[in-house]
Design a protein around this motif. Structure first.
Motif, short mmCIF file in Angstrom:
data_model
loop_
_atom_site.label_atom_id
_atom_site.label_comp_id
_atom_site.label_asym_id
_atom_site.label_seq_id
_atom_site.Cartn_x
_atom_site.Cartn_y
_atom_site.Cartn_z
N ARG A 1 19.30 65.89 80.38
CA ARG A 1 18.23 66.22 79.19
C ARG A 1 18.20 65.00 78.37
O ARG A 1 19.25 64.41 78.04
CB ARG A 1 18.83 67.39 78.69
N PRO A 2 17.16 64.48 78.04
CA PRO A 2 17.03 63.65 76.94
C PRO A 2 17.63 63.66 75.88
O PRO A 2 18.42 62.50 75.34
CB PRO A 2 15.29 63.53 76.56
N SER A 3 18.05 64.83 75.13
CA SER A 3 18.75 65.11 73.86
C SER A 3 20.18 64.85 74.34
O SER A 3 21.06 64.25 73.27
CB SER A 3 18.60 66.53 73.79
N THR A 4 20.61 64.86 75.53
CA THR A 4 22.06 64.65 75.79
C THR A 4 22.34 63.29 75.96
O THR A 4 23.20 62.59 75.27
CB THR A 4 22.71 65.46 77.25
N ILE A 5 21.14 62.52 76.56
CA ILE A 5 21.28 61.04 76.61
C ILE A 5 21.40 60.36 75.48
O ILE A 5 21.93 59.60 74.90
CB ILE A 5 20.08 60.63 77.44
N CYS A 6 20.54 61.06 74.40
CA CYS A 6 20.44 60.63 73.12
C CYS A 6 21.74 60.56 72.30
O CYS A 6 22.16 59.76 71.64
CB CYS A 6 19.21 61.35 72.37
N ALA A 7 22.34 61.92 72.43
CA ALA A 7 23.64 62.13 71.88
C ALA A 7 24.74 61.00 72.28
O ALA A 7 25.40 60.43 71.61
CB ALA A 7 24.11 63.43 71.90
N TYR A 8 24.83 60.97 73.75
CA TYR A 8 25.56 59.87 74.14
C TYR A 8 25.21 58.47 73.47
O TYR A 8 26.16 57.61 72.93
CB TYR A 8 25.58 59.83 75.50
N TYR A 9 24.24 58.01 73.63
CA TYR A 9 23.56 56.66 73.26
C TYR A 9 23.90 56.48 71.72
O TYR A 9 24.49 55.46 71.38
CB TYR A 9 22.28 56.63 73.33
N ASN A 10 23.64 57.51 70.92
CA ASN A 10 23.98 57.31 69.48
C ASN A 10 25.49 57.72 69.01
O ASN A 10 25.61 57.66 67.72
CB ASN A 10 22.90 58.16 68.73
N GLU A 11 26.37 57.85 70.00
CA GLU A 11 27.70 58.14 69.87
C GLU A 11 27.77 59.49 68.87
O GLU A 11 28.41 59.62 68.11
CB GLU A 11 28.28 57.11 68.98
N PHE A 12 27.02 60.63 68.95
CA PHE A 12 27.18 61.69 68.29
C PHE A 12 28.16 62.72 69.11
O PHE A 12 28.48 63.75 68.75
CB PHE A 12 25.68 62.40 68.17
N ALA A 13 28.14 62.53 70.40
CA ALA A 13 28.91 63.51 71.33
C ALA A 13 30.39 63.39 71.21
O ALA A 13 30.78 62.25 70.91
CB ALA A 13 28.37 63.28 72.79
N GLU A 14 30.89 64.38 71.31
CA GLU A 14 32.42 64.53 70.97
C GLU A 14 33.12 64.13 72.28
O GLU A 14 34.18 64.09 72.55
CB GLU A 14 32.82 65.72 70.41
#
Length: 69
Positions: free
Chosen positions: A7-20
């Protein structure tokens, strides 16, 4: 996102270092799509708080517990 099926939102979270955390299947797909290796997309940055050895932090049901308290 289209090439990996992530999902684009997941890629975005990875890219912006929001994902834990990162899904290992996603990491595999990203590396395959980019034609790279894991070490090309991840960097290990040691935590300032030690969590092993004499500073071991035990986890109970996913919640960190400070053994010194």
């Amino acid at each position: 996102a289209r090439e990996t099926g992530i999902r684009p939102s997941t890629i975005c979270a990875y890219y912006n270092e929001f994902a834990e955390r990162i899904n290992l299947e996603h990491l595999d797909r990203i590396c395959e799509a980019l034609g790279c290796r894991v070490e090309d997309v991840l960097e290990y940055v040691p935590s300032l708080q030690k969590k092993t050895g004499q500073d071991l932090i035990l986890e109970d049901h996913g919640n960190r517990k400070d053994p010194k308290k």
